[in-house]
Structure formats: structure tokens, C-alpha cells
Design a protein around this motif. Structure first.
Motif, PDB file in Angstrom:
ATOM      1  N   PRO A  42       9.642  -5.180 -30.238  1.00  0.00           N
ATOM      2  CA  PRO A  42       9.893  -3.762 -29.978  1.00  0.00           C
ATOM      3  C   PRO A  42      11.221  -3.332 -30.591  1.00  0.00           C
ATOM      4  N   LYS A  43      11.217  -2.189 -31.239  1.00  0.00           N
ATOM      5  CA  LYS A  43      12.439  -1.755 -31.913  1.00  0.00           C
ATOM      6  C   LYS A  43      13.176  -0.694 -31.107  1.00  0.00           C
ATOM      7  N   ALA A  44      12.521   0.450 -30.962  1.00  0.00           N
ATOM      8  CA  ALA A  44      13.213   1.581 -30.347  1.00  0.00           C
ATOM      9  C   ALA A  44      13.491   1.351 -28.867  1.00  0.00           C
ATOM     10  N   LYS A  45      12.759   0.376 -28.279  1.00  0.00           N
ATOM     11  CA  LYS A  45      12.906   0.188 -26.847  1.00  0.00           C
ATOM     12  C   LYS A  45      14.226  -0.484 -26.452  1.00  0.00           C
ATOM     13  N   LEU A  91      19.502  -0.262 -38.303  1.00  0.00           N
ATOM     14  CA  LEU A  91      19.612  -1.395 -37.384  1.00  0.00           C
ATOM     15  C   LEU A  91      18.242  -1.873 -36.907  1.00  0.00           C
ATOM     16  N   GLY A  92      17.315  -0.955 -36.815  1.00  0.00           N
ATOM     17  CA  GLY A  92      15.973  -1.307 -36.378  1.00  0.00           C
ATOM     18  C   GLY A  92      15.108  -1.877 -37.503  1.00  0.00           C
ATOM     19  N   ASN A  93      15.607  -1.796 -38.729  1.00  0.00           N
ATOM     20  CA  ASN A  93      14.831  -2.264 -39.881  1.00  0.00           C
ATOM     21  C   ASN A  93      15.643  -3.188 -40.779  1.00  0.00           C
ATOM     22  N   LYS A  94      16.392  -4.061 -40.131  1.00  0.00           N
ATOM     23  CA  LYS A  94      17.230  -4.996 -40.890  1.00  0.00           C
ATOM     24  C   LYS A  94      16.391  -5.818 -41.861  1.00  0.00           C
ATOM     25  N   GLY A  95      16.945  -6.043 -43.030  1.00  0.00           N
ATOM     26  CA  GLY A  95      16.274  -6.909 -43.999  1.00  0.00           C
ATOM     27  C   GLY A  95      15.161  -6.228 -44.775  1.00  0.00           C
ATOM     28  N   ARG A  96      14.945  -4.944 -44.506  1.00  0.00           N
ATOM     29  CA  ARG A  96      13.872  -4.250 -45.210  1.00  0.00           C
ATOM     30  C   ARG A  96      14.453  -3.225 -46.174  1.00  0.00           C
ATOM     31  N   GLY A 123      17.297   2.025 -57.929  1.00  0.00           N
ATOM     32  CA  GLY A 123      16.050   2.748 -58.163  1.00  0.00           C
ATOM     33  C   GLY A 123      15.159   2.876 -56.940  1.00  0.00           C
ATOM     34  N   LEU A 124      15.587   2.314 -55.809  1.00  0.00           N
ATOM     35  CA  LEU A 124      14.725   2.358 -54.630  1.00  0.00           C
ATOM     36  C   LEU A 124      15.400   3.010 -53.427  1.00  0.00           C
ATOM     37  N   GLY A 125      16.436   2.372 -52.951  1.00  0.00           N
ATOM     38  CA  GLY A 125      17.060   2.924 -51.749  1.00  0.00           C
ATOM     39  C   GLY A 125      18.109   1.989 -51.201  1.00  0.00           C
ATOM     40  N   TYR A 126      17.977   1.672 -49.923  1.00  0.00           N
ATOM     41  CA  TYR A 126      19.004   0.862 -49.264  1.00  0.00           C
ATOM     42  C   TYR A 126      18.387  -0.236 -48.415  1.00  0.00           C
ATOM     43  N   LYS A 127      19.200  -1.256 -48.201  1.00  0.00           N
ATOM     44  CA  LYS A 127      18.772  -2.329 -47.304  1.00  0.00           C
ATOM     45  C   LYS A 127      19.966  -2.795 -46.481  1.00  0.00           C
ATOM     46  N   LEU A 128      19.761  -2.888 -45.180  1.00  0.00           N
ATOM     47  CA  LEU A 128      20.785  -3.484 -44.324  1.00  0.00           C
ATOM     48  C   LEU A 128      20.474  -4.971 -44.244  1.00  0.00           C
TER      49      LEU A 128
END
Ligand code: CA
Length: 231
Positions: free
Chosen positions: A126-129, A168-173, A219-224
Motif C-alpha cells: 500500500p502506498k498512499a495508506k 516517495l511513493g514511487n521510488k525507483g520508478r 528525454g523522459l522525466g525523473y526518478k527518485l
């Protein structure tokens, strides 16, 4: 419901092997024999994971990976790249393009299953929880809408807060600018992707740990990064 896996692979033996093992584990497996078909399928149906061969006729795996990552409807799908090349450079390129993991041929089906399970399990968390998230000294409290960094309280705008929360909820992506715009500002927002860059710059400025841990993917975006990078 069975998790759906799309296998994009042109070699018949490997298709059959993957299909056999994944089906036995209860996954719903579909095969695409070339890149264009794979991409079309991935855009049309919802998959939980893509197993993607690097060397494919017409359109190679990196191109497909990039394409999947750049479309809002497919950018969330975890991708495991499969390749005959064992070179480190390919591994790095693949991961930079947004693949979640990497398997080198020849592989054991058991290894593939382990990776597939690990990724699907990671996404099920669960992420947002979670009430509180921590990362390299940053502590984000969802219920109170508060952020502290190294014990000091910071005030963020609501967009900055949402953006930080999403990272923070999508680390590594790898998250494309379009995805971030849609998630944080909404589909009806008329701003440009430049808005995202400006807000990311604010976050990096406020939280020193993000200057190295929140990386730009060309060319894509960001990653944490999964783990905070020491600064
Ligand atoms: Ca191939």
C-alpha cells in the motif's frame, strides 16, 4: 484475479518456456512476437508486467521500453528486460530507459519467476495508506500535511507537497513529465511540462538529499533513487 503478463519475445523456445512456467504459477500470459505488436497490445489492454526481449525484429526492446514509459496509459507497467548480452553497458542503458529489472540469457525459469514475483509484490504494498514516509532525512506526514527535513519543519506549496509525496511513493520508478503533470496538476491543466521542472528544482533546492537522489532521466522525466544518495 490472475495477474496479466505480456511477453514480448521473438524466439519460439523462450516464448514457450516463459509461457509454461508463468502459466503454471497462475499468471495470465500473452505473447507478442515482435515489438510493434507488443506495443499495440500493451496500449490496448492493462497488463501487470511486461517481460521484454532486448533484441527484437524491427523495433528493439529499448525503443519499446522508452515508448511504454513515455505514454501515460503504459508508463506504470513494470518492465523486466531480457537480453542475450551480458554487458554492463546494456544493463545500465536498459535501467535508464526505465526497465525495472534485468535478466540475462540463458536464464533459469525459476530466476524469472522470482524476479516477477518480487516486482509484483513490491507494487502491491500500500502506498498512499502510509501515514508517514521517510527518505534520507525527509519525513512526510500525510495526515498532518507536514514535512520535516533533518528535524526542521518546512513549508511546501500544495503542489510541491503532492509532488514529493508522489516521488516517495514511487521510488525507483521513472516518472515521465506527462505522468507527473497528470498526477499532480490533473488532466485539465493547461500548463507545460516546464512546470514540472520548476517544481522539481524547488524540491531539490529545499531538500539537499534530493539534489543527487532525484535524478533526471534524459528525454523522459525523473526518478527518485530507491535508496537516498549520500551528499
Ligand atoms: Ca530476440
Amino acid at each position: 484475479m490472475a495477474k496479466k503478463i505480456l511477453v514480448i519475445e521473438d524466439e519460439k523456445d523462450i516464448q514457450e518456456l516463459l509461457q509454461l512456467y508463468l502459466k503454471r504459477e497462475g499468471y495470465d500470459v500473452q505473447i507478442a512476437r515482435d515489438g510493434a505488436t507488443g506495443l499495440r497490445k500493451a496500449c490496448k489492454e492493462r497488463y501487470d508486467l511486461v517481460l521484454l526481449d532486448l533484441l527484437l525484429p524491427q523495433m528493439d526492446g529499448l525503443e519499446i521500453c522508452r515508448s511504454l514509459r513515455s505514454r501515460p496509459e503504459t508508463s506504470y507497467i513494470p518492465i523486466i528486460m531480457i537480453t542475450a548480452k551480458a554487458e554492463e553497458s546494456d544493463r545500465i542503458v536498459g535501467l535508464e530507459m526505465g526497465a525495472d529489472d534485468y535478466i540475462t540469457k540463458p536464464f533459469s525459469p525459476r530466476e524469472v519467476l522470482a524476479r516477477v514475483k518480487a516486482i509484483l509484490r513490491r507494487l502491491e504494498k500500500p502506498k498512499a495508506k502510509e501515514v508517514r514516509q521517510e527518505y534520507g532525512g525527509i519525513a512526510l506526514d500525510h495526515s498532518r500535511h507536514e514535512v520535516t527535513y533533518k528535524g526542521k519543519s518546512y513549508s511546501l506549496t500544495s503542489k510541491e507537497f503532492k509532488l514529493l509525496e508522489f516521488f516517495l511513493g514511487n521510488k525507483g520508478r521513472v516518472l515521465s513529465r506527462d505522468i507527473l503533470l497528470n498526477e499532480i496538476w490533473g488532466y485539465d491543466y493547461f500548463g507545460t511540462t516546464r512546470t514540472v521542472d520548476v517544481h522539481v528544482a524547488h524540491l531539490r533546492h529545499k531538500f539537499h538529499v534530493l539534489s543527487k537522489s532525484l535524478v533526471s532521466i534524459k528525454g523522459l522525466g525523473y526518478k527518485l533513487q530507491e535508496e537516498p544518495v549520500k551528499t
